[in-house]
Design an enzyme around this catalytic site. Structure first.
Site, mmCIF file in Angstrom:
data_model
loop_
_atom_site.group_PDB
_atom_site.id
_atom_site.type_symbol
_atom_site.label_atom_id
_atom_site.label_comp_id
_atom_site.label_asym_id
_atom_site.label_seq_id
_atom_site.Cartn_x
_atom_site.Cartn_y
_atom_site.Cartn_z
ATOM 1 N N ARG A 148 -0.964 -9.093 13.842
ATOM 2 C CA ARG A 148 -1.294 -8.568 12.861
ATOM 3 C C ARG A 148 -2.243 -8.770 11.111
ATOM 4 O O ARG A 148 -3.816 -8.248 10.585
ATOM 5 C CB ARG A 148 -0.596 -7.181 11.548
ATOM 6 C CG ARG A 148 -0.269 -6.082 12.408
ATOM 7 C CD ARG A 148 1.614 -5.634 11.902
ATOM 8 N NE ARG A 148 1.453 -5.132 11.312
ATOM 9 C CZ ARG A 148 2.862 -5.044 10.493
ATOM 10 N NH1 ARG A 148 3.928 -5.542 10.839
ATOM 11 N NH2 ARG A 148 2.667 -3.996 9.090
ATOM 12 N N ARG A 173 10.861 -1.880 11.876
ATOM 13 C CA ARG A 173 9.824 -1.437 12.519
ATOM 14 C C ARG A 173 9.528 -2.501 13.719
ATOM 15 O O ARG A 173 9.756 -3.142 13.694
ATOM 16 C CB ARG A 173 8.021 -1.443 11.609
ATOM 17 C CG ARG A 173 8.148 -0.247 11.542
ATOM 18 C CD ARG A 173 7.214 0.177 10.303
ATOM 19 N NE ARG A 173 5.750 -0.579 10.751
ATOM 20 C CZ ARG A 173 4.688 -0.634 9.235
ATOM 21 N NH1 ARG A 173 4.671 0.140 8.487
ATOM 22 N NH2 ARG A 173 3.386 -0.667 9.678
ATOM 23 N N ARG A 194 -9.921 0.162 8.080
ATOM 24 C CA ARG A 194 -9.925 -0.537 8.574
ATOM 25 C C ARG A 194 -10.911 -1.879 8.942
ATOM 26 O O ARG A 194 -10.483 -3.058 9.412
ATOM 27 C CB ARG A 194 -8.867 -0.952 9.479
ATOM 28 C CG ARG A 194 -7.004 -0.643 8.701
ATOM 29 C CD ARG A 194 -6.105 -1.012 9.784
ATOM 30 N NE ARG A 194 -5.093 -1.391 9.896
ATOM 31 C CZ ARG A 194 -4.313 -0.985 9.300
ATOM 32 N NH1 ARG A 194 -3.659 0.503 8.543
ATOM 33 N NH2 ARG A 194 -2.792 -1.617 9.058
ATOM 34 N N LYS A 219 1.231 -1.488 -0.071
ATOM 35 C CA LYS A 219 -0.142 0.042 0.158
ATOM 36 C C LYS A 219 0.928 1.201 -0.290
ATOM 37 O O LYS A 219 0.516 2.181 -0.648
ATOM 38 C CB LYS A 219 -1.178 0.364 1.089
ATOM 39 C CG LYS A 219 -1.595 -1.126 1.615
ATOM 40 C CD LYS A 219 -2.674 -1.087 2.141
ATOM 41 C CE LYS A 219 -2.341 -1.275 3.975
ATOM 42 N NZ LYS A 219 -1.834 -2.692 3.986
ATOM 43 N N ARG A 259 11.597 -6.235 6.019
ATOM 44 C CA ARG A 259 11.720 -4.795 5.593
ATOM 45 C C ARG A 259 12.817 -4.116 6.813
ATOM 46 O O ARG A 259 12.950 -4.833 7.747
ATOM 47 C CB ARG A 259 10.296 -4.765 5.829
ATOM 48 C CG ARG A 259 10.208 -2.712 5.915
ATOM 49 C CD ARG A 259 8.783 -2.422 5.470
ATOM 50 N NE ARG A 259 8.094 -3.414 6.911
ATOM 51 C CZ ARG A 259 6.859 -2.957 6.824
ATOM 52 N NH1 ARG A 259 6.137 -1.405 5.424
ATOM 53 N NH2 ARG A 259 6.080 -2.965 7.769
HETATM 54 P P1 AP5 Z 1 5.169 -0.903 1.989
HETATM 55 O O1 AP5 Z 1 4.410 -0.912 0.036
HETATM 56 O O2 AP5 Z 1 5.469 -0.791 3.257
HETATM 57 O O3 AP5 Z 1 3.246 -2.545 2.373
HETATM 58 P P2 AP5 Z 1 2.016 -1.405 3.204
HETATM 59 O O4 AP5 Z 1 0.748 -2.392 2.764
HETATM 60 O O5 AP5 Z 1 2.456 -0.042 3.554
HETATM 61 O O6 AP5 Z 1 2.301 -2.896 4.413
HETATM 62 P P3 AP5 Z 1 2.657 -1.765 6.665
HETATM 63 O O7 AP5 Z 1 2.544 -2.933 6.827
HETATM 64 O O8 AP5 Z 1 2.673 -0.487 5.757
HETATM 65 O O9 AP5 Z 1 1.125 -2.342 6.657
HETATM 66 P P4 AP5 Z 1 -0.088 -2.067 7.908
HETATM 67 O O10 AP5 Z 1 -1.142 -2.587 7.531
HETATM 68 O O11 AP5 Z 1 0.620 -3.134 8.599
HETATM 69 O O12 AP5 Z 1 1.106 -1.112 8.686
HETATM 70 P P5 AP5 Z 1 0.287 0.342 8.811
HETATM 71 O O13 AP5 Z 1 1.762 1.594 8.679
HETATM 72 O O14 AP5 Z 1 -0.514 0.620 7.738
HETATM 73 O O15 AP5 Z 1 5.620 -2.950 1.593
HETATM 74 C C1 AP5 Z 1 6.228 -3.714 2.538
HETATM 75 C C2 AP5 Z 1 7.288 -4.296 2.332
HETATM 76 O O16 AP5 Z 1 7.119 -5.482 0.613
HETATM 77 C C3 AP5 Z 1 8.146 -3.520 2.176
HETATM 78 O O17 AP5 Z 1 9.219 -3.933 2.511
HETATM 79 C C4 AP5 Z 1 8.079 -3.063 0.104
HETATM 80 O O18 AP5 Z 1 9.481 -2.266 -0.250
HETATM 81 C C5 AP5 Z 1 7.913 -4.401 -0.240
HETATM 82 N N1 AP5 Z 1 7.364 -4.607 -1.592
HETATM 83 C C6 AP5 Z 1 5.887 -3.723 -1.786
HETATM 84 N N2 AP5 Z 1 5.648 -3.620 -3.065
HETATM 85 C C7 AP5 Z 1 6.591 -4.724 -3.302
HETATM 86 C C8 AP5 Z 1 6.178 -5.959 -4.113
HETATM 87 N N3 AP5 Z 1 5.245 -5.721 -5.599
HETATM 88 N N4 AP5 Z 1 7.561 -6.763 -4.850
HETATM 89 C C9 AP5 Z 1 8.476 -7.063 -3.118
HETATM 90 N N5 AP5 Z 1 8.515 -6.175 -2.580
HETATM 91 C C10 AP5 Z 1 7.492 -5.308 -2.226
HETATM 92 O O19 AP5 Z 1 -0.395 0.450 9.864
HETATM 93 C C11 AP5 Z 1 0.863 -0.300 10.561
HETATM 94 C C12 AP5 Z 1 -0.156 0.125 12.564
HETATM 95 O O20 AP5 Z 1 -1.093 1.231 12.909
HETATM 96 C C13 AP5 Z 1 -2.077 -0.907 12.147
HETATM 97 O O21 AP5 Z 1 -1.296 -2.711 12.869
HETATM 98 C C14 AP5 Z 1 -2.322 -0.384 13.404
HETATM 99 O O22 AP5 Z 1 -1.868 -0.657 15.149
HETATM 100 C C15 AP5 Z 1 -2.609 1.378 13.172
HETATM 101 N N6 AP5 Z 1 -3.477 2.162 12.801
HETATM 102 C C16 AP5 Z 1 -2.839 2.381 11.294
HETATM 103 N N7 AP5 Z 1 -3.574 2.643 10.204
HETATM 104 C C17 AP5 Z 1 -5.123 2.101 11.349
HETATM 105 C C18 AP5 Z 1 -6.681 2.615 11.110
HETATM 106 N N8 AP5 Z 1 -7.571 2.990 10.116
HETATM 107 N N9 AP5 Z 1 -7.306 2.541 11.900
HETATM 108 C C19 AP5 Z 1 -6.715 2.089 13.162
HETATM 109 N N10 AP5 Z 1 -5.390 1.626 13.415
HETATM 110 C C20 AP5 Z 1 -5.045 2.066 12.618
HETATM 111 MG MG MG Z 2 2.362 1.101 4.792
#
Ligand code: AP5
Ligand code: MG
Length: 211
Positions: free
Chosen positions: A168, A157, A86, A13, A125
């Protein structure tokens, strides 16, 4: 053009939202990044948030929506929502909030990736924290050497441990998966294959958005 990007943790994402931001000149709002910035500020809200996010649980909906409202107001650009909504309750609140701001979602796109591939990616990552406060993903465009050369520090992270990643994913399946059905009902759901090279995923994403 307001867009929601969905997908399991690690689906890509953040990677794709950054590309869309550059190409479509939209504003990228990652709720995860907003929450991590609050933690980094050292505020008491940040301390409260850290206890939840580092363990891989979700921040309560009401708290999340007020944080999001601050981030989403005051821009006339299209917004890419990354990591929000979410829960179905958040999806309903987002529709209300956008309606009040005179805005509307045009697409909710699922970046589809298997759990197995997601775990592999997240375990590998690494990120870089630069002295100006910005955070960069280590990958083809930004190496550990780039990080060190710019005075940055490499880090993992806190929620990227195998145990937290599993948690997660289970939170995702229980609370976030139903959001896909919500957008199917609204007729704005689309899906792309996230298990391809990032450039190929991006091309598919652009095609879906321009369809
Ligand atoms: P990346 O692009 O970072 O993936 P991502 O989908 O953004 O993964 P996240 O870990 O950020 O998702 P998340 O939803 O768990 O965390 P968030 O920060 O939103 O890519 C991942 C890896 O893969 C990288 O190393 C990248 O280089 C690699 N990659 C990407 N594309 C690739 C490809 N095509 N091929 C190969 N490699 C690739 O949320 C974190 C926490 O915040 C949640 O757990 C929760 O506690 C809280 N939170 C956030 N939003 C909310 C909400 N709306 N409500 C409640 N709590 C929330
Ligand atoms: Mg992310």
């Amino acid at each position: 053009m307001d867009i929601v990007l969905m997908g399991v943790p690690g689906a890509g994402k953040g990677t794709q939202a950054a590309k869309l931001e550059n190409t479509l000149h939209c504003k990228h709002i990652s709720t995860g990044d907003v929450l991590r910035a609050e933690i980094a500020s050292g505020s008491s809200l940040g301390k409260q948030i850290a206890g939840i996010i580092d363990g891989g649980d979700l921040i309560p909906d009401e708290m999340m929506v007020s944080i999001l409202k601050n981030a989403a107001t005051g821009t006339d650009k299209g917004i890419i929502f990354d990591g929000f909504p979410r829960t179905v309750a958040q999806a309903e609140m987002l529709n209300n909030m956008l309606g009040q701001l005179g805005r509307k979602l045009v697409k909710a796109v699922m970046i589809d990736l298997s759990e197995e591939a997601a775990v592999k990616r997240l375990c590998a990552r690494r990120q870089c924290h630069l002295p100006d406060g910005s955070v960069h993903q280590i990958g083809p465009d930004f190496s550990p050497e780039d990080c060190r050369a710019q005075g940055g520090s490499l880090f993992t992270r806190p929620d990227d441990t195998p145990e937290h990643i599993r948690h997660r994913l289970s939170v995702y399946h229980q609370q976030t998966q139903p959001v896909a059905d919500f957008y199917k009902t609204q007729g704005i759901y689309a899906q792309v294959d996230g298990d391809k090279d990032p450039q190929q995923v991006f091309a598919e994403l652009l095609a879906v958005l321009q369809a």
